[in-house]
Write a protein that holds these residues in place. Sequence first.
Motif, PDB file in Angstrom:
ATOM      1  N   GLY A   1      13.786  -4.126  54.974  1.00  0.00           N
ATOM      2  CA  GLY A   1      15.030  -3.449  55.290  1.00  0.00           C
ATOM      3  C   GLY A   1      16.020  -3.234  54.181  1.00  0.00           C
ATOM      4  N   GLY A   2      15.712  -3.680  52.956  1.00  0.00           N
ATOM      5  CA  GLY A   2      16.508  -3.320  51.788  1.00  0.00           C
ATOM      6  C   GLY A   2      17.717  -4.170  51.469  1.00  0.00           C
ATOM      7  N   ALA A   3      17.962  -5.235  52.232  1.00  0.00           N
ATOM      8  CA  ALA A   3      19.159  -6.052  52.004  1.00  0.00           C
ATOM      9  C   ALA A   3      18.913  -7.121  50.945  1.00  0.00           C
ATOM     10  CB  ALA A   3      19.626  -6.706  53.295  1.00  0.00           C
ATOM     11  N   SER A   4      20.021  -7.624  50.392  1.00  0.00           N
ATOM     12  CA  SER A   4      19.951  -8.666  49.361  1.00  0.00           C
ATOM     13  C   SER A   4      20.341 -10.041  49.903  1.00  0.00           C
ATOM     14  CB  SER A   4      20.886  -8.305  48.200  1.00  0.00           C
ATOM     15  OG  SER A   4      22.235  -8.227  48.654  1.00  0.00           O
ATOM     16  N   VAL A   5      20.608 -10.128  51.198  1.00  0.00           N
ATOM     17  CA  VAL A   5      21.115 -11.377  51.778  1.00  0.00           C
ATOM     18  C   VAL A   5      20.145 -11.918  52.825  1.00  0.00           C
ATOM     19  CG1 VAL A   5      23.528 -10.815  51.339  1.00  0.00           C
ATOM     20  CG2 VAL A   5      22.463 -10.056  53.470  1.00  0.00           C
ATOM     21  N   GLY A   6      20.350 -13.197  53.166  1.00  0.00           N
ATOM     22  CA  GLY A   6      19.575 -13.828  54.217  1.00  0.00           C
ATOM     23  C   GLY A   6      18.099 -13.934  53.904  1.00  0.00           C
ATOM     24  N   ILE A   7      17.293 -13.996  54.973  1.00  0.00           N
ATOM     25  CA  ILE A   7      15.843 -14.076  54.815  1.00  0.00           C
ATOM     26  C   ILE A   7      15.318 -12.808  54.152  1.00  0.00           C
ATOM     27  CG2 ILE A   7      13.658 -14.465  55.997  1.00  0.00           C
ATOM     28  CD1 ILE A   7      15.648 -16.787  56.128  1.00  0.00           C
ATOM     29  N   MET A   8      15.975 -11.683  54.419  1.00  0.00           N
ATOM     30  CA  MET A   8      15.578 -10.422  53.781  1.00  0.00           C
ATOM     31  C   MET A   8      15.683 -10.531  52.263  1.00  0.00           C
ATOM     32  SD  MET A   8      17.509  -7.780  56.375  1.00  0.00           S
ATOM     33  CE  MET A   8      16.839  -6.273  55.688  1.00  0.00           C
ATOM     34  N   GLY A   9      16.792 -11.067  51.799  1.00  0.00           N
ATOM     35  CA  GLY A   9      16.968 -11.236  50.364  1.00  0.00           C
ATOM     36  C   GLY A   9      15.990 -12.225  49.772  1.00  0.00           C
ATOM     37  N   ALA A  10      15.688 -13.299  50.523  1.00  0.00           N
ATOM     38  CA  ALA A  10      14.785 -14.335  50.024  1.00  0.00           C
ATOM     39  C   ALA A  10      13.387 -13.790  49.770  1.00  0.00           C
ATOM     40  CB  ALA A  10      14.727 -15.506  51.011  1.00  0.00           C
TER      41      ALA A  10
ATOM     42  N   GLU B   1      11.818 -13.174  45.878  1.00  0.00           N
ATOM     43  CA  GLU B   1      10.619 -13.895  45.446  1.00  0.00           C
ATOM     44  C   GLU B   1       9.513 -12.934  45.035  1.00  0.00           C
ATOM     45  OE1 GLU B   1       8.600 -17.689  44.770  1.00  0.00           O
ATOM     46  OE2 GLU B   1      10.638 -16.865  44.723  1.00  0.00           O
ATOM     47  N   VAL B   2       9.348 -11.860  45.768  1.00  0.00           N
ATOM     48  CA  VAL B   2       8.355 -10.848  45.379  1.00  0.00           C
ATOM     49  C   VAL B   2       8.661 -10.321  43.981  1.00  0.00           C
ATOM     50  CG1 VAL B   2       7.590  -8.481  45.829  1.00  0.00           C
ATOM     51  CG2 VAL B   2       7.661 -10.139  47.689  1.00  0.00           C
ATOM     52  N   LEU B   3       9.917  -9.994  43.730  1.00  0.00           N
ATOM     53  CA  LEU B   3      10.305  -9.454  42.426  1.00  0.00           C
ATOM     54  C   LEU B   3      10.171 -10.500  41.329  1.00  0.00           C
ATOM     55  CD1 LEU B   3      13.424  -7.453  43.617  1.00  0.00           C
ATOM     56  CD2 LEU B   3      11.265  -6.475  42.803  1.00  0.00           C
ATOM     57  N   ARG B   4      10.550 -11.740  41.634  1.00  0.00           N
ATOM     58  CA  ARG B   4      10.459 -12.813  40.632  1.00  0.00           C
ATOM     59  C   ARG B   4       9.020 -13.022  40.176  1.00  0.00           C
ATOM     60  NH1 ARG B   4       9.438 -18.146  39.877  1.00  0.00           N
ATOM     61  NH2 ARG B   4       8.633 -18.420  41.995  1.00  0.00           N
ATOM     62  N   LEU B   5       8.091 -12.831  41.102  1.00  0.00           N
ATOM     63  CA  LEU B   5       6.676 -13.053  40.800  1.00  0.00           C
ATOM     64  C   LEU B   5       5.984 -11.807  40.261  1.00  0.00           C
ATOM     65  CD1 LEU B   5       5.772 -15.249  43.915  1.00  0.00           C
ATOM     66  CD2 LEU B   5       6.092 -16.027  41.548  1.00  0.00           C
ATOM     67  N   GLY B   6       6.749 -10.732  40.077  1.00  0.00           N
ATOM     68  CA  GLY B   6       6.180  -9.525  39.484  1.00  0.00           C
ATOM     69  C   GLY B   6       5.590  -8.542  40.462  1.00  0.00           C
ATOM     70  N   GLY B   7       5.890  -8.705  41.756  1.00  0.00           N
ATOM     71  CA  GLY B   7       5.373  -7.784  42.754  1.00  0.00           C
ATOM     72  C   GLY B   7       6.289  -6.600  42.984  1.00  0.00           C
ATOM     73  N   GLU B   8       5.896  -5.736  43.910  1.00  0.00           N
ATOM     74  CA  GLU B   8       6.664  -4.548  44.251  1.00  0.00           C
ATOM     75  C   GLU B   8       7.407  -4.768  45.565  1.00  0.00           C
ATOM     76  OE1 GLU B   8       4.516  -0.894  44.229  1.00  0.00           O
ATOM     77  OE2 GLU B   8       3.378  -1.415  42.429  1.00  0.00           O
ATOM     78  N   ALA B   9       8.689  -4.412  45.573  1.00  0.00           N
ATOM     79  CA  ALA B   9       9.514  -4.536  46.773  1.00  0.00           C
ATOM     80  C   ALA B   9      10.194  -3.206  47.041  1.00  0.00           C
ATOM     81  CB  ALA B   9      10.549  -5.634  46.601  1.00  0.00           C
ATOM     82  N   VAL B  10       9.910  -2.646  48.209  1.00  0.00           N
ATOM     83  CA  VAL B  10      10.459  -1.349  48.603  1.00  0.00           C
ATOM     84  C   VAL B  10      11.408  -1.561  49.771  1.00  0.00           C
ATOM     85  CG1 VAL B  10       9.919   0.952  49.472  1.00  0.00           C
ATOM     86  CG2 VAL B  10       8.368  -0.169  47.842  1.00  0.00           C
ATOM     87  N   GLY B  11      12.659  -1.165  49.586  1.00  0.00           N
ATOM     88  CA  GLY B  11      13.658  -1.299  50.632  1.00  0.00           C
ATOM     89  C   GLY B  11      13.933   0.025  51.315  1.00  0.00           C
ATOM     90  N   VAL B  12      14.227  -0.046  52.608  1.00  0.00           N
ATOM     91  CA  VAL B  12      14.599   1.132  53.388  1.00  0.00           C
ATOM     92  C   VAL B  12      15.835   0.764  54.193  1.00  0.00           C
ATOM     93  CG1 VAL B  12      13.857   2.878  55.041  1.00  0.00           C
ATOM     94  CG2 VAL B  12      12.155   1.761  53.579  1.00  0.00           C
TER      95      VAL B  12
END
Length: 202
Positions: A48-57, A61-72
Motif C-alpha cells: 500500500g505504499g506507506a512508510s509507517v506501521g507494519i506496512m513500513g516495516a 526490510e525488503v529495501l534494506r536487503l536489496g529487494g524491490e518494493a512497489v507501493g500503490v
Amino acid sequence: MTQTESPAPFRSLCVYCGSANGRLDDYAGAARALAAAMVERGIRLVYGGASVGIMGAVADEVLRLGGEAVGVIPESLMRKELAHAKLTELHVTPSMHARKTLMAELADGFVALPGGIGTFEELFEVWTWGQLGFHRKPCGLLNVAGYYDGLTGFLDHAAQEQFVRAEHRAMLVVESDPVRLLERYAAYQPPALAKWVERGQT
C-alpha cells in the motif's frame, strides 16, 4: 491451468497489512521475516505504499536487503498514510478502487499480515475475486502470534453452516511461518471451481 501444468513463476507478492504497529513486537518481526524470505527468493513486494506501521516495516526490510518494493497509494492517503519516499516504484492512484485493482494486477499472489479493517476488506475482496474466477492466484493469511485465530475459526463456522463452500474455504492459505507460506504459494494449483469465468466476463 490444468492440474498437470506447472504453476506460473511466482515473482510478486501483494502484502496487505496495517499502517499501525499493533500491540506486539511479533507483528513487525513477522513482517521483516516475510520480507527476508521474499528477497531470498527474488520475490518483489507490492503493497500500500506507506512508510509507517507494519506496512513500513515490510517495505523497509525488503529495501534494506536489496529487494524491490512497489507501493500503490491513492492521492487522498498520500499524507495520512505517509507515503514511503524510497521505494523502487510508487504509483499514485485517483481512488481506493484503482489502488486495489492495480495492486491485484501487479501481483502473483496475496497475503494479509496483521492489520485492521482496511486489511480485512482488501483480503476478502481479492479472495472473492478468486472465488468468482477473476484470477487464479493464491490468497492467504500470515497468522502471526495467533492474530487471525478468531477469523479462521469463524470462517470454519461459516463453512459448517453452509454459507461458505468447502472448496472456497480451502482456497485461503493459512500459515504462521513465512517460508512455508511462500513454498505453498510457489506450488499453488487453483482448484477446479464451477464459478470460474473467463477473465473480463461476468
